[in-house]
Scaffold this motif. Structure first.
Motif, short mmCIF file in Angstrom:
data_model
loop_
_atom_site.label_atom_id
_atom_site.label_comp_id
_atom_site.label_asym_id
_atom_site.label_seq_id
_atom_site.Cartn_x
_atom_site.Cartn_y
_atom_site.Cartn_z
N LEU A 138 0.83 -1.20 0.00
CA LEU A 138 0.00 0.00 0.00
C LEU A 138 0.87 1.25 0.00
O LEU A 138 0.60 2.21 -0.73
CB LEU A 138 -0.93 -0.02 1.21
CG LEU A 138 -1.87 1.19 1.37
CD1 LEU A 138 -2.78 1.32 0.16
CD2 LEU A 138 -2.67 1.04 2.65
N ALA A 139 1.93 1.24 0.78
CA ALA A 139 2.82 2.40 0.86
C ALA A 139 3.54 2.65 -0.46
O ALA A 139 4.00 3.76 -0.72
CB ALA A 139 3.84 2.21 1.98
N GLY A 140 3.65 1.61 -1.29
CA GLY A 140 4.27 1.79 -2.59
C GLY A 140 3.33 2.42 -3.60
O GLY A 140 3.76 2.82 -4.69
N SER A 141 2.05 2.53 -3.26
CA SER A 141 1.05 3.07 -4.18
C SER A 141 0.55 4.46 -3.77
O SER A 141 0.04 5.20 -4.61
CB SER A 141 -0.16 2.12 -4.26
OG SER A 141 0.23 0.83 -4.66
N LEU A 142 0.68 4.79 -2.50
CA LEU A 142 0.22 6.09 -2.02
C LEU A 142 1.32 7.14 -2.20
O LEU A 142 2.50 6.85 -1.98
CB LEU A 142 -0.17 6.01 -0.54
CG LEU A 142 -1.36 5.10 -0.21
CD1 LEU A 142 -1.59 5.10 1.29
CD2 LEU A 142 -2.61 5.55 -0.94
N GLU A 143 0.94 8.35 -2.57
CA GLU A 143 1.91 9.40 -2.82
C GLU A 143 1.98 10.40 -1.67
O GLU A 143 0.95 10.75 -1.08
CB GLU A 143 1.56 10.15 -4.11
CG GLU A 143 1.71 9.32 -5.37
CD GLU A 143 1.43 10.13 -6.62
OE1 GLU A 143 1.06 11.32 -6.49
OE2 GLU A 143 1.56 9.57 -7.72
N LEU A 144 3.18 10.86 -1.38
CA LEU A 144 3.37 11.97 -0.46
C LEU A 144 3.07 13.27 -1.19
O LEU A 144 2.84 13.29 -2.41
CB LEU A 144 4.82 11.97 0.06
CG LEU A 144 5.23 10.73 0.87
CD1 LEU A 144 6.74 10.75 1.11
CD2 LEU A 144 4.48 10.69 2.20
N MET A 181 4.94 6.96 -0.66
CA MET A 181 5.11 6.93 0.79
C MET A 181 6.20 5.94 1.19
O MET A 181 6.81 6.05 2.26
CB MET A 181 3.77 6.55 1.44
CG MET A 181 3.75 6.63 2.94
SD MET A 181 2.13 6.27 3.64
CE MET A 181 1.24 7.78 3.19
N LEU A 182 6.46 4.97 0.34
CA LEU A 182 7.48 3.97 0.59
C LEU A 182 8.84 4.60 0.89
O LEU A 182 9.66 4.01 1.58
CB LEU A 182 7.59 3.06 -0.64
CG LEU A 182 8.46 1.81 -0.55
CD1 LEU A 182 7.87 0.83 0.45
CD2 LEU A 182 8.59 1.17 -1.92
N ALA A 183 9.08 5.79 0.35
CA ALA A 183 10.38 6.45 0.53
C ALA A 183 10.55 7.03 1.92
O ALA A 183 11.66 7.45 2.28
CB ALA A 183 10.54 7.56 -0.52
N ASP A 184 9.50 7.07 2.72
CA ASP A 184 9.55 7.69 4.04
C ASP A 184 9.22 6.65 5.10
O ASP A 184 8.04 6.34 5.33
CB ASP A 184 8.55 8.85 4.10
CG ASP A 184 8.63 9.64 5.39
OD1 ASP A 184 9.08 9.08 6.41
OD2 ASP A 184 8.23 10.82 5.39
N PRO A 185 10.21 6.07 5.79
CA PRO A 185 9.95 5.03 6.79
C PRO A 185 8.98 5.48 7.89
O PRO A 185 8.15 4.69 8.35
CB PRO A 185 11.35 4.74 7.36
CG PRO A 185 12.29 5.12 6.27
CD PRO A 185 11.66 6.32 5.61
N GLY A 186 9.08 6.74 8.30
CA GLY A 186 8.18 7.23 9.33
C GLY A 186 6.74 7.24 8.85
O GLY A 186 5.82 6.86 9.59
N ALA A 187 6.53 7.67 7.61
CA ALA A 187 5.18 7.67 7.05
C ALA A 187 4.65 6.25 6.92
O ALA A 187 3.46 6.00 7.13
CB ALA A 187 5.19 8.36 5.69
N CYS A 188 5.53 5.32 6.58
CA CYS A 188 5.12 3.92 6.48
C CYS A 188 4.67 3.38 7.84
O CYS A 188 3.67 2.67 7.93
CB CYS A 188 6.27 3.07 5.94
SG CYS A 188 6.64 3.34 4.20
N ARG A 189 5.40 3.72 8.89
CA ARG A 189 5.02 3.28 10.23
C ARG A 189 3.68 3.87 10.63
O ARG A 189 2.83 3.17 11.21
CB ARG A 189 6.11 3.66 11.25
CG ARG A 189 7.37 2.81 11.16
CD ARG A 189 8.26 3.06 12.36
NE ARG A 189 8.76 4.43 12.41
CZ ARG A 189 9.89 4.82 11.83
NH1 ARG A 189 10.62 3.96 11.14
NH2 ARG A 189 10.28 6.08 11.92
#
Length: 223
Positions: A1-7, A13-21
């Motif tokens: 899911l984090a690989g599909s959602l955009e910041l 979102m995958l690029a941001d570990p904090g956002a993933c958590r």
């Protein structure tokens, strides 16, 4: 899911570990509340929590492309992925049943089992010899396998004429792995290869009926 959602900047979102958590925590919290409501409305029902993770392999192997398309995001550590999935699946509760579905190649069976998935659903046609040992271990470990052997779209409707033929590859795999044919009925469920969102209502009904007939054929004649 984090690989599909955009910041906000357009990157995943995958690029941001904090956002993933944060995403995983919010998802687990929301699932717990949702499952509690479903159980309240349907007392006595066995509720199954299914996660669809078609991008999971791409995340693990560093294949998710950046917004520009010129690079890929760094592969996420498998232990981090496993722990995150375990936390989300735990939303089902100790007595809950969990299932993870992926219609992508190279499903990480061992990782999903360690994360706590009670069942794994996948496209059987994408299975390769590399995954066969993991299939055998999953069966022997009591993991339920949802084998996608029935086409998901109307274009392949002619393939619904022979339920027994649809599961011939399953019988062959069991024999090749040296598994007891008697375990097929308890270890395997037969399903469409992926979701039926792209199918017509008539074909969706036919595909599900064919899946049931194919499963019955497998149980009646496992060898």
């Amino acid at each position: 899911l984090a690989g599909s959602l955009e910041l906000r900047g357009g990157e995943a979102m995958l690029a941001d570990p904090g956002a993933c958590r944060d995403l995983a925590g919010s998802l687990a919290e929301g699932l717990r509340a949702h499952l509690a409501e479903v159980r309240r409305r349907m007392p006595g029902a066995e509720v199954v929590l299914q996660l669809d993770e078609p991008s999971l392999t791409a995340v693990l192997l560093g294949r998710v492309r950046s917004a520009s398309g010129y690079r890929t995001y760094r592969a996420v550590d498998r232990q981090v992925v496993e722990a995150t999935l375990r936390d989300v699946l735990a939303a089902a509760g100790e007595d809950g049943t969990t299932l993870v579905h992926s219609c992508a190649p190279e499903v990480p069976f061992a990782l999903l089992r360690r994360a706590g998935a009670d069942g794994i659903a996948f496209d059987f046609s994408l299975l390769t010899e590399r995954e066969e040992e993991a299939i055998g271990e999953a069966v022997e470990g009591g993991t339920q396998l949802f084998l996608g052997v029935v086409p998901s779209t109307d274009a392949a409707s002619e393939g619904l004429s022979d339920p027994g033929g649809s599961v011939m590859g399953v019988r062959t795999l069991w024999s090749r792995l040296g598994l007891n044919p008697g375990t097929l009925a308890e270890s395997v469920a037969i399903t469409p290869s992926c979701g039926l969102a792209g199918a017509s209502p008539a074909y969706a009904r036919a595909a599900l009926a064919h899946s049931a007939r194919a499963a019955r054929s497998l149980a009646d004649n496992p060898e």
